[in-house]
Design an enzyme around this catalytic site. Structure first.
Site, PDB file in Angstrom:
ATOM      1  N   LYS A 273       0.857  -1.187   0.000  1.00 16.75           N
ATOM      2  CA  LYS A 273       0.000   0.000   0.000  1.00 16.75           C
ATOM      3  C   LYS A 273       0.895   1.239   0.000  1.00 16.75           C
ATOM      4  O   LYS A 273       1.807   1.353   0.809  1.00 16.75           O
ATOM      5  CB  LYS A 273      -0.900   0.008   1.233  1.00 16.75           C
ATOM      6  CG  LYS A 273      -1.931  -1.106   1.264  1.00 16.75           C
ATOM      7  CD  LYS A 273      -2.783  -1.017   2.529  1.00 16.75           C
ATOM      8  CE  LYS A 273      -3.754  -2.176   2.647  1.00 16.75           C
ATOM      9  NZ  LYS A 273      -4.844  -2.101   1.656  1.00 16.75           N
ATOM     10  N   ARG A 348      -9.485 -12.626   1.651  1.00 15.84           N
ATOM     11  CA  ARG A 348     -10.240 -13.761   1.110  1.00 15.84           C
ATOM     12  C   ARG A 348      -9.435 -15.056   1.203  1.00 15.84           C
ATOM     13  O   ARG A 348     -10.012 -16.141   1.296  1.00 15.84           O
ATOM     14  CB  ARG A 348     -10.651 -13.466  -0.330  1.00 15.84           C
ATOM     15  CG  ARG A 348      -9.533 -13.330  -1.338  1.00 15.84           C
ATOM     16  CD  ARG A 348      -9.950 -12.602  -2.590  1.00 15.84           C
ATOM     17  NE  ARG A 348     -10.236 -11.182  -2.329  1.00 15.84           N
ATOM     18  CZ  ARG A 348     -10.626 -10.316  -3.259  1.00 15.84           C
ATOM     19  NH1 ARG A 348     -10.819 -10.726  -4.499  1.00 15.84           N
ATOM     20  NH2 ARG A 348     -10.847  -9.061  -2.952  1.00 15.84           N
TER      21      ARG A 348
END
Length: 514
Positions: A273, A348
Site C-alpha cells: 500500500k 479472502r
C-alpha cells in the site's frame, strides 16, 4: 489500566427520577417535549424551552431541583417523522445526551426513552442504551496508559432485569470487539489478539483452542499461512487461528458457523500500500473482532437450542524476503489451486481456509448456516458508504438469510445492504493460463473494479469447497458473506472508533425468539 464495559441497571418504576434515588442525572431521549410522558420532567422541560430555544432542538442541560442529581438533559430525536429516517436517530440523540451528562460530571445517569408507536422504532430503548456504550468506550491503549478515574460507569434504564441482562451481555461483547478491532498492531498482534480472547473467555463455558504451531498452520491453513509467511520470522507477529464453540445444553435445532478475518495489520504485502494507504490498517481485523465479541455475548446469555462455531484467522500481512507474491499458485485447504492475483487481496485467502474447515463441520450439523465476516473490500465502501453488505449463495437465498438479517439490522441500528451473486462474479476467477483452478483477484484496487465486493464471495465459495454444496447437492449449505469494510469503524478506518458491527444484528438474528 483496563476498564469494564458500561453496566446497565434495571429500574422498576418512575420513582427513580427523583433526588435521593441514587441517580445523579436524568437523560430524556424524546421526539418532542410533549411526548415525554412523565409530568415532573415535561413540566421542567417546557419551562426550560421558554427561556432557552435550544431545548427540544439540541441536547441541553437544565437545572432540575428535586430530580435526580438536579440535572435534566433533554436529548431530542430529530426527524422521527421523516420517511427516510430509521432508529439510528435515537442512537444519535442518546449519544449527545450521554456525552453532555459526562461533561457535566454525572457518573450514574438514568436514561429515559419516550416511546414511539412506529414499528421501525420498536427497539429504540435498547438502541439508545447501546449507543451510550458506543459513545463512552475509550481506546484500550489509553485505558492501559492512563489511570482513568472520570467518567460514567453505570446507566439506569426503565426496563426489566431480563432486558438489562441482555443489554449488558451485548455491551460486554461489543466492548471486547472494540478492544480487539481498535487497538494498534503491536499491542494487538496475532498472538496478543488470541491471548486477549483467552482471557475474555476464561470460565465462560466456551470451548476455546488456539493453533500456533507453524507446521500445523501450513498444513491445515495453507492460504492463511502464505499471507503470514513473512511474519513467521518475528515471534510476536506469527499467525494464530482461534477456534471457539458455544453449544447449548438442550437439544440443538440450529447451527451457525462463522469465519472471521483478523488481519491485524495489512501492509498490502509485496503489492504494498502506498500514498498513505497503510494508515488505519490495524483495523483490518474487525471481522474477527466482531465474531469474538459475539461469542462473549453468547457465553453470558447461554441461549437455548443453538450451536455456534467460530474460527478466527489472525495474521499480519508483512513485507519481507519471505513474503508471498503475485503469480504464485497455492493449494487451499479444500484443494483448490489458487493463483495469487494481488497480495493486497489477502483477506479472502484467510477466510477460504477457515470456511473449508467449517464446511466439514457444517456438513453433519443440524440446520447449518455459514457466514464469513470481514473488512474485505474498498468496493463496498464505494458502493454503500458506511453500510454493511451481504452476499449469499443460492441455498442461503432460498432460506431468506440475507433478507431476514437485513430486517433485523434495520430495527437494531446496524442497517445492511443486500447484494446479489451473479454469473459474472465467477468469470472474474478464471485463470487465463489454465494453470490454476482460480485466480484470487485481479491486480487493481477493488474500489475501481466492477463488482469488486460481490465476486470475492464467488472466490470464497470455490476456494473453500462450499460451491459443491449448492441447492442440488446431497448436502446443501447456506453461506452468507458479510463485508463490513464500511461499517466496522465510524467514518474512516483511519482511527475511527470501532463499532463492533454486525454483532448485534447477528445475535438478534440467531436469538430473537428467546
Amino acid at each position: 489500566m483496563d476498564m469494564n464495559p458500561i453496566t446497565f441497571v434495571d429500574v422498576q418504576d418512575n420513582d427513580a427520577i427523583f433526588e435521593g434515588a441514587g441517580w445523579d442525572a436524568l437523560i430524556v431521549v424524546t421526539s418532542s417535549i410533549d411526548a415525554i410522558g412523565i409530568d415532573e420532567i415535561s413540566l421542567l422541560a417546557r419551562h426550560g424551552a421558554k427561556v432557552d430555544a435550544r431545548v427540544g432542538r439540541s441536547a441541553t442541560l437544565l437545572f432540575a431541583p428535586g430530580l435526580a442529581g438536579g440535572r435534566l438533559i433533554v436529548a431530542p430525536v430529530l426527524g422521527h417523522d421523516k420517511d427516510v429516517e430509521d432508529v439510528r436517530i435515537y442512537a444519535d440523540a442518546a449519544r449527545q445526551g450521554i456525552a453532555l451528562a459526562k461533561d457535566a460530571g454525572a457518573r450514574k445517569p438514568l436514561l429515559i426513552i419516550s416511546p414511539s408507536n412506529a414499528p421501525q422504532y420498536r427497539q429504540s430503548l435498547s438502541v439508545a442504551a447501546l449507543a451510550c456504550g458506543q459513545e463512552l468506550w475509550q481506546a484500550l491503549e489509553l485505558r492501559e496508559a492512563v489511570a482513568l478515574t472520570y467518567g460514567i460507569d453505570t446507566i439506569g434504564l426503565l426496563v426489566s432485569d431480563v432486558q438489562a441482562k441482555v443489554l449488558n451481555a451485548i455491551e460486554a461483547g461489543r466492548h471486547l470487539a472494540r478492544d480487539l478491532c481498535g487497538t494498534e498492531p503491536e499491542r494487538m498482534s496475532a498472538p496478543a489478539f488470541a491471548q486477549y480472547c483467552l482471557e475474555a473467555y476464561q470460565d465462560s463455558g466456551l470451548s476455546v483452542s488456539v493453533i500456533e504451531d507453524r507446521d500445523v498452520l501450513e498444513r491445515d491453513y495453507p492460504l492463511l499461512s502464505a499471507v503470514g509467511r513473512s511474519s513467521f520470522a518475528v515471534s510476536r507477529h506469527q499467525p494464530r487461528v482461534v477456534k471457539v464453540e458455544y453449544c447449548a445444553d438442550d437439544e440443538i435445532t440450529r447451527s451457525y458457523f462463522f469465519a472471521g478475518k483478523g488481519v491485524v495489520y495489512d501492509t498490502g504485502g509485496a503489492d504494498i500500500k502506498v500514498g498513505g494507504g497503510m494508515a488505519g490498517m490495524s483495523r483490518d481485523k474487525g471481522g474477527a473482532a466482531a465474531i469474538a465479541g459475539l461469542m462473549k455475548t453468547l457465553a453470558i446469555l447461554k441461549p437455548k437450542g443453538i450451536r455456534v462455531v467460530a474460527e478466527l484467522g489472525l495474521v499480519r500481512n508483512s513485507i519481507g524476503s519471505e513474503a508471498f507474491v503475485t503469480d504464485e499458485i497455492i493449494s487451499s485447504h479444500a484443494g483448490a489451486r489458487v493463483r495469487i492475483g494481488n497480495t493486497d487481496a489477502e483477506g479472502r485467502l484467510v477466510l477460504a481456509d477457515l470456511l473449508s474447515h467449517l464446511r466439514i463441520k457444517a456438513a453433519n450439523a443440524v440446520a447449518p448456516q455459514l457466514f464469513s465476516v470481514a473488512t474485505l473490500t474498498g468496493h463496498v465502501v464505494r458502493c454503500y458508504g458506511n453500510y454493511t453488505a451481504v452476499v449469499e449463495n443460492a441455498v442461503a437465498r432460498s432460506q431468506r438469510v440475507a433478507e431476514q438479517l437485513q430486517e433485523v439490522s434495520e430495527v437494531w441500528a446496524e442497517p445492511i445492504e443486500v447484494s446479489r451473486l451473479r454469473r459474472e462474479d465467477y468469470k472474474m476467477l478464471i485463470d487465463p493460463s489454465a494453470a490454476a483452478d482460480i485466480v484470487s483477484s485481479n491486480n487493481a484496487p477493488s474500489s475501481v473494479t466492477a463488482r469488486g465486493h460481490q465476486y470475492p464471495a464467488a472466490f470464497l465459495l470455490k476456494a473453500s469447497g462450499l460451491e459443491a454444496h449448492g441447492l442440488k447437492s446431497d448436502k446443501p449449505l447456506a453461506y452468507t458473506h458479510v463485508d463490513i469494510a464500511g461499517s466496522a469503524t465510524e467514518g474512516s478506518p483511519l482511527y475511527g472508533k470501532p463499532t463492533a458491527a454486525p454483532l448485534v444484528s447477528l445475535f438478534q438474528y440467531m436469538c430473537a425468539d428467546q
